[in-house]
Motif scaffolding. Structure first.
Motif, PDB file in Angstrom:
ATOM      1  N   ILE A  15       1.043  -1.313   0.268  1.00 23.50           N
ATOM      2  CA  ILE A  15      -0.075   0.092  -0.040  1.00 23.50           C
ATOM      3  C   ILE A  15       0.966   1.262   0.026  1.00 23.50           C
ATOM      4  O   ILE A  15       1.941   1.380   0.821  1.00 23.50           O
ATOM      5  CB  ILE A  15      -0.789   0.021   1.186  1.00 23.50           C
ATOM      6  N   GLU A  16       0.246   2.113  -0.952  1.00 17.44           N
ATOM      7  CA  GLU A  16       1.213   3.443  -0.838  1.00 17.44           C
ATOM      8  C   GLU A  16       0.502   4.693  -0.598  1.00 17.44           C
ATOM      9  O   GLU A  16      -0.614   4.743  -1.466  1.00 17.44           O
ATOM     10  CB  GLU A  16       1.905   3.789  -2.197  1.00 17.44           C
ATOM     11  N   LEU A  17       0.554   5.343   0.537  1.00 15.31           N
ATOM     12  CA  LEU A  17      -0.445   6.398   0.885  1.00 15.31           C
ATOM     13  C   LEU A  17       0.449   7.749   0.735  1.00 15.31           C
ATOM     14  O   LEU A  17       1.128   8.122   2.094  1.00 15.31           O
ATOM     15  CB  LEU A  17      -0.942   6.343   2.439  1.00 15.31           C
TER      16      LEU A  17
END
Length: 270
Positions: A15-17
Protein backbone atom coordinates in the motif's frame (compact mmCIF):
# COMPACT_ATOMS: atom_id res chain seq x y z
CA UNK A 1 11.88 -19.97 -22.48
CA UNK A 2 11.85 -23.75 -21.99
CA UNK A 3 12.45 -25.16 -18.54
CA UNK A 4 11.75 -21.85 -16.79
CA UNK A 5 8.86 -21.08 -14.45
CA UNK A 6 7.44 -17.60 -14.84
CA UNK A 7 8.38 -15.39 -11.90
CA UNK A 8 5.17 -14.22 -10.20
CA UNK A 9 5.88 -10.52 -10.14
CA UNK A 10 4.34 -8.95 -7.04
CA UNK A 11 4.65 -5.28 -6.22
CA UNK A 12 7.06 -5.03 -3.23
CA UNK A 13 4.87 -2.18 -1.98
CA UNK A 14 1.55 -3.42 -0.63
CA UNK A 15 0.00 0.00 0.00
CA UNK A 16 1.28 3.46 -0.84
CA UNK A 17 -0.31 6.46 0.85
CA UNK A 18 1.48 9.58 -0.29
CA UNK A 19 5.03 9.45 1.07
CA UNK A 20 4.15 6.41 3.21
CA UNK A 21 4.83 3.04 1.61
CA UNK A 22 3.97 -0.22 3.35
CA UNK A 23 6.29 -2.91 1.99
CA UNK A 24 5.99 -6.67 2.14
CA UNK A 25 9.48 -6.81 3.64
CA UNK A 26 8.44 -4.69 6.61
CA UNK A 27 5.28 -6.73 7.04
CA UNK A 28 7.36 -9.90 7.10
CA UNK A 29 9.32 -8.62 10.09
CA UNK A 30 6.16 -7.41 11.82
CA UNK A 31 4.32 -10.65 11.09
CA UNK A 32 7.19 -12.80 12.36
CA UNK A 33 7.41 -10.82 15.59
CA UNK A 34 3.64 -10.88 16.15
CA UNK A 35 3.49 -14.62 15.54
CA UNK A 36 6.37 -15.16 17.96
CA UNK A 37 4.62 -13.06 20.60
CA UNK A 38 1.33 -14.92 20.12
CA UNK A 39 2.84 -18.39 20.13
CA UNK A 40 5.13 -17.80 23.10
CA UNK A 41 2.12 -16.53 25.05
CA UNK A 42 0.41 -19.83 24.26
CA UNK A 43 3.42 -21.81 25.43
CA UNK A 44 3.78 -19.79 28.63
CA UNK A 45 0.12 -20.26 29.52
CA UNK A 46 1.02 -23.77 30.67
CA UNK A 47 1.86 -24.66 34.28
CA UNK A 48 5.51 -24.14 35.32
CA UNK A 49 6.23 -22.08 32.21
CA UNK A 50 9.62 -20.33 32.14
CA UNK A 51 8.01 -16.92 31.53
CA UNK A 52 4.77 -15.20 32.47
CA UNK A 53 2.52 -13.40 29.96
CA UNK A 54 3.73 -10.12 31.46
CA UNK A 55 7.32 -11.17 30.77
CA UNK A 56 6.40 -11.90 27.14
CA UNK A 57 4.84 -8.48 26.65
CA UNK A 58 8.01 -6.89 28.01
CA UNK A 59 10.41 -9.14 26.13
CA UNK A 60 8.89 -8.42 22.72
CA UNK A 61 10.33 -4.89 22.90
CA UNK A 62 13.77 -6.29 23.72
CA UNK A 63 13.48 -8.74 20.83
CA UNK A 64 12.50 -6.03 18.34
CA UNK A 65 15.47 -3.90 19.36
CA UNK A 66 17.77 -6.93 19.13
CA UNK A 67 16.54 -7.91 15.66
CA UNK A 68 16.66 -4.44 14.14
CA UNK A 69 19.82 -3.12 15.80
CA UNK A 70 21.68 -6.42 15.49
CA UNK A 71 20.50 -7.07 11.94
CA UNK A 72 21.50 -3.63 10.74
CA UNK A 73 24.86 -3.48 12.52
CA UNK A 74 25.58 -7.01 11.35
CA UNK A 75 25.01 -5.98 7.75
CA UNK A 76 27.18 -2.89 8.19
CA UNK A 77 30.08 -4.80 9.77
CA UNK A 78 29.89 -8.09 7.88
CA UNK A 79 28.76 -7.09 4.40
CA UNK A 80 29.46 -3.49 3.45
CA UNK A 81 31.66 -1.73 6.01
CA UNK A 82 33.69 0.43 3.55
CA UNK A 83 30.52 1.95 2.09
CA UNK A 84 29.19 2.87 5.53
CA UNK A 85 32.51 4.31 6.63
CA UNK A 86 32.30 6.60 3.60
CA UNK A 87 28.68 7.51 4.42
CA UNK A 88 27.98 6.87 8.14
CA UNK A 89 24.50 8.40 8.04
CA UNK A 90 23.45 5.62 5.63
CA UNK A 91 23.53 3.25 8.61
CA UNK A 92 20.29 4.82 9.81
CA UNK A 93 18.51 4.69 6.43
CA UNK A 94 16.84 1.37 7.12
CA UNK A 95 14.38 1.92 4.26
CA UNK A 96 17.27 1.44 1.82
CA UNK A 97 17.50 -2.21 2.91
CA UNK A 98 20.41 -4.17 4.30
CA UNK A 99 19.87 -6.57 7.22
CA UNK A 100 21.95 -9.54 8.34
CA UNK A 101 20.40 -12.62 9.91
CA UNK A 102 23.58 -13.41 11.81
CA UNK A 103 23.67 -9.90 13.27
CA UNK A 104 19.98 -10.09 14.14
CA UNK A 105 20.48 -13.49 15.78
CA UNK A 106 23.32 -12.10 17.88
CA UNK A 107 21.11 -9.17 18.86
CA UNK A 108 18.34 -11.51 20.02
CA UNK A 109 20.81 -13.75 21.89
CA UNK A 110 22.06 -10.71 23.82
CA UNK A 111 18.48 -9.57 24.43
CA UNK A 112 17.57 -12.98 25.87
CA UNK A 113 20.64 -13.02 28.13
CA UNK A 114 20.12 -9.52 29.52
CA UNK A 115 16.36 -9.99 29.88
CA UNK A 116 16.75 -13.25 31.80
CA UNK A 117 19.34 -11.70 34.11
CA UNK A 118 17.13 -8.71 34.80
CA UNK A 119 14.09 -10.83 35.67
CA UNK A 120 15.87 -13.84 37.19
CA UNK A 121 14.55 -16.25 34.55
CA UNK A 122 15.97 -19.62 33.50
CA UNK A 123 18.12 -18.68 30.50
CA UNK A 124 18.10 -22.09 28.83
CA UNK A 125 14.36 -22.60 29.10
CA UNK A 126 13.66 -19.15 27.70
CA UNK A 127 16.18 -19.76 24.90
CA UNK A 128 14.32 -22.92 23.90
CA UNK A 129 11.00 -21.08 23.60
CA UNK A 130 12.49 -18.24 21.58
CA UNK A 131 14.21 -20.78 19.30
CA UNK A 132 10.95 -22.61 18.57
CA UNK A 133 9.24 -19.53 17.13
CA UNK A 134 12.24 -18.03 15.32
CA UNK A 135 11.95 -20.07 12.07
CA UNK A 136 8.58 -18.50 11.29
CA UNK A 137 10.20 -15.07 11.15
CA UNK A 138 12.87 -16.53 8.86
CA UNK A 139 10.18 -18.09 6.66
CA UNK A 140 8.35 -14.77 6.29
CA UNK A 141 11.59 -12.89 5.63
CA UNK A 142 12.66 -15.23 2.82
CA UNK A 143 9.25 -14.98 1.20
CA UNK A 144 9.64 -11.20 1.32
CA UNK A 145 13.06 -11.56 -0.37
CA UNK A 146 11.33 -13.57 -3.10
CA UNK A 147 8.59 -10.96 -3.55
CA UNK A 148 11.24 -8.24 -3.77
CA UNK A 149 13.05 -10.28 -6.44
CA UNK A 150 16.34 -10.08 -4.50
CA UNK A 151 18.99 -12.47 -3.17
CA UNK A 152 18.36 -14.84 -6.04
CA UNK A 153 20.23 -18.04 -6.82
CA UNK A 154 22.98 -18.91 -9.27
CA UNK A 155 22.29 -19.69 -12.94
CA UNK A 156 20.87 -23.16 -13.47
CA UNK A 157 18.98 -25.37 -15.92
CA UNK A 158 16.68 -27.04 -13.36
CA UNK A 159 13.02 -27.18 -14.51
CA UNK A 160 11.91 -24.80 -11.76
CA UNK A 161 14.44 -22.07 -12.58
CA UNK A 162 13.18 -18.49 -12.74
CA UNK A 163 14.30 -15.26 -14.39
CA UNK A 164 14.15 -12.49 -11.81
CA UNK A 165 13.10 -9.05 -13.08
CA UNK A 166 16.05 -7.17 -11.55
CA UNK A 167 18.69 -9.59 -12.84
CA UNK A 168 20.78 -7.58 -15.35
CA UNK A 169 21.74 -10.79 -17.17
CA UNK A 170 18.17 -12.18 -17.31
CA UNK A 171 19.42 -15.71 -16.64
CA UNK A 172 17.36 -18.67 -15.36
CA UNK A 173 18.32 -19.00 -11.70
CA UNK A 174 17.62 -21.07 -8.62
CA UNK A 175 14.79 -19.54 -6.55
CA UNK A 176 17.09 -19.82 -3.55
CA UNK A 177 14.86 -17.59 -1.42
CA UNK A 178 12.23 -20.34 -1.53
CA UNK A 179 14.81 -22.99 -0.67
CA UNK A 180 15.73 -20.98 2.41
CA UNK A 181 12.10 -20.37 3.33
CA UNK A 182 11.55 -24.13 3.24
CA UNK A 183 14.76 -25.25 4.98
CA UNK A 184 15.53 -22.63 7.61
CA UNK A 185 11.87 -21.71 7.93
CA UNK A 186 9.12 -24.29 7.61
CA UNK A 187 11.06 -27.56 8.04
CA UNK A 188 13.12 -26.25 10.95
CA UNK A 189 9.95 -24.94 12.61
CA UNK A 190 8.26 -28.35 12.34
CA UNK A 191 11.35 -30.10 13.73
CA UNK A 192 11.56 -27.76 16.73
CA UNK A 193 7.82 -28.07 17.37
CA UNK A 194 8.19 -31.85 17.46
CA UNK A 195 11.13 -31.69 19.87
CA UNK A 196 9.38 -29.20 22.15
CA UNK A 197 5.97 -30.89 22.31
CA UNK A 198 6.71 -34.57 21.71
CA UNK A 199 9.93 -35.07 23.68
CA UNK A 200 11.07 -34.29 27.21
CA UNK A 201 14.01 -32.13 26.07
CA UNK A 202 12.41 -28.82 27.07
CA UNK A 203 11.81 -30.08 30.61
CA UNK A 204 14.81 -32.31 31.25
CA UNK A 205 17.54 -30.83 29.02
CA UNK A 206 16.77 -27.13 28.44
CA UNK A 207 19.12 -25.59 25.92
CA UNK A 208 19.20 -28.58 23.58
CA UNK A 209 16.30 -27.31 21.46
CA UNK A 210 17.98 -23.92 21.10
CA UNK A 211 21.14 -25.75 20.06
CA UNK A 212 19.21 -27.72 17.44
CA UNK A 213 17.88 -24.44 16.06
CA UNK A 214 21.39 -23.09 15.47
CA UNK A 215 22.54 -26.39 13.96
CA UNK A 216 19.50 -26.56 11.71
CA UNK A 217 19.85 -23.00 10.54
CA UNK A 218 23.58 -23.36 9.98
CA UNK A 219 23.18 -26.50 7.87
CA UNK A 220 20.30 -25.05 5.83
CA UNK A 221 22.11 -21.77 5.19
CA UNK A 222 25.42 -23.38 4.25
CA UNK A 223 23.75 -25.80 1.82
CA UNK A 224 21.61 -23.17 0.11
CA UNK A 225 24.58 -20.81 -0.23
CA UNK A 226 26.06 -23.29 -2.74
CA UNK A 227 23.25 -22.39 -5.16
CA UNK A 228 22.73 -18.76 -4.08
CA UNK A 229 24.41 -15.97 -6.00
CA UNK A 230 27.07 -14.41 -3.76
CA UNK A 231 26.97 -10.67 -3.09
CA UNK A 232 28.47 -8.93 -6.11
CA UNK A 233 30.77 -6.72 -4.01
CA UNK A 234 31.99 -9.65 -1.90
CA UNK A 235 32.11 -12.68 -4.16
CA UNK A 236 33.59 -15.88 -2.76
CA UNK A 237 36.67 -16.43 -0.62
CA UNK A 238 38.32 -19.76 -1.43
CA UNK A 239 34.96 -20.89 -2.77
CA UNK A 240 33.16 -19.93 0.45
CA UNK A 241 30.50 -17.22 0.71
CA UNK A 242 30.19 -14.69 3.52
CA UNK A 243 26.95 -16.31 4.66
CA UNK A 244 28.69 -19.68 5.00
CA UNK A 245 31.57 -18.13 6.95
CA UNK A 246 29.19 -16.46 9.39
CA UNK A 247 27.22 -19.69 9.87
CA UNK A 248 30.20 -21.74 11.07
CA UNK A 249 30.46 -20.11 14.55
CA UNK A 250 26.81 -21.03 15.13
CA UNK A 251 27.85 -24.66 15.48
CA UNK A 252 30.10 -23.77 18.42
CA UNK A 253 27.20 -21.99 20.14
CA UNK A 254 24.94 -24.95 19.38
CA UNK A 255 27.47 -27.39 20.88
CA UNK A 256 27.66 -25.30 24.07
CA UNK A 257 23.86 -25.14 24.39
CA UNK A 258 23.47 -28.88 23.85
CA UNK A 259 26.29 -29.62 26.30
CA UNK A 260 24.65 -27.45 28.96
CA UNK A 261 21.30 -29.13 28.38
CA UNK A 262 22.69 -32.66 28.59
CA UNK A 263 24.75 -31.79 31.67
CA UNK A 264 21.65 -30.44 33.39
CA UNK A 265 19.69 -33.57 32.55
CA UNK A 266 22.47 -35.75 33.99
CA UNK A 267 22.61 -33.68 37.18
CA UNK A 268 18.86 -33.96 37.62
CA UNK A 269 19.05 -37.72 37.17
CA UNK A 270 21.67 -38.23 39.88
Amino acid sequence: MLGVIAYPEIDPILIELGPLAIRWYSLAYIGGILFGWWYIRRLTARPRAPMSPAHIDDFITWAIIGVIAGGRLGYVLFYNLPAYIADPLAIFRLWDGGMSFHGGALGVVLAVIFFCRKHGLDLMRVADIVAVVSPIGLFAGRLANFINGELWGRPTDVPWAMVFPHDPFALPRHPSQLYEALGEGLLLFLLLLFLYHKTALAKKAPGVIAGVFFIGYGIARILVEFVREPDAHLGLTAGISRGQMLSVPMFALAAWLIYKGISRARQAGQ
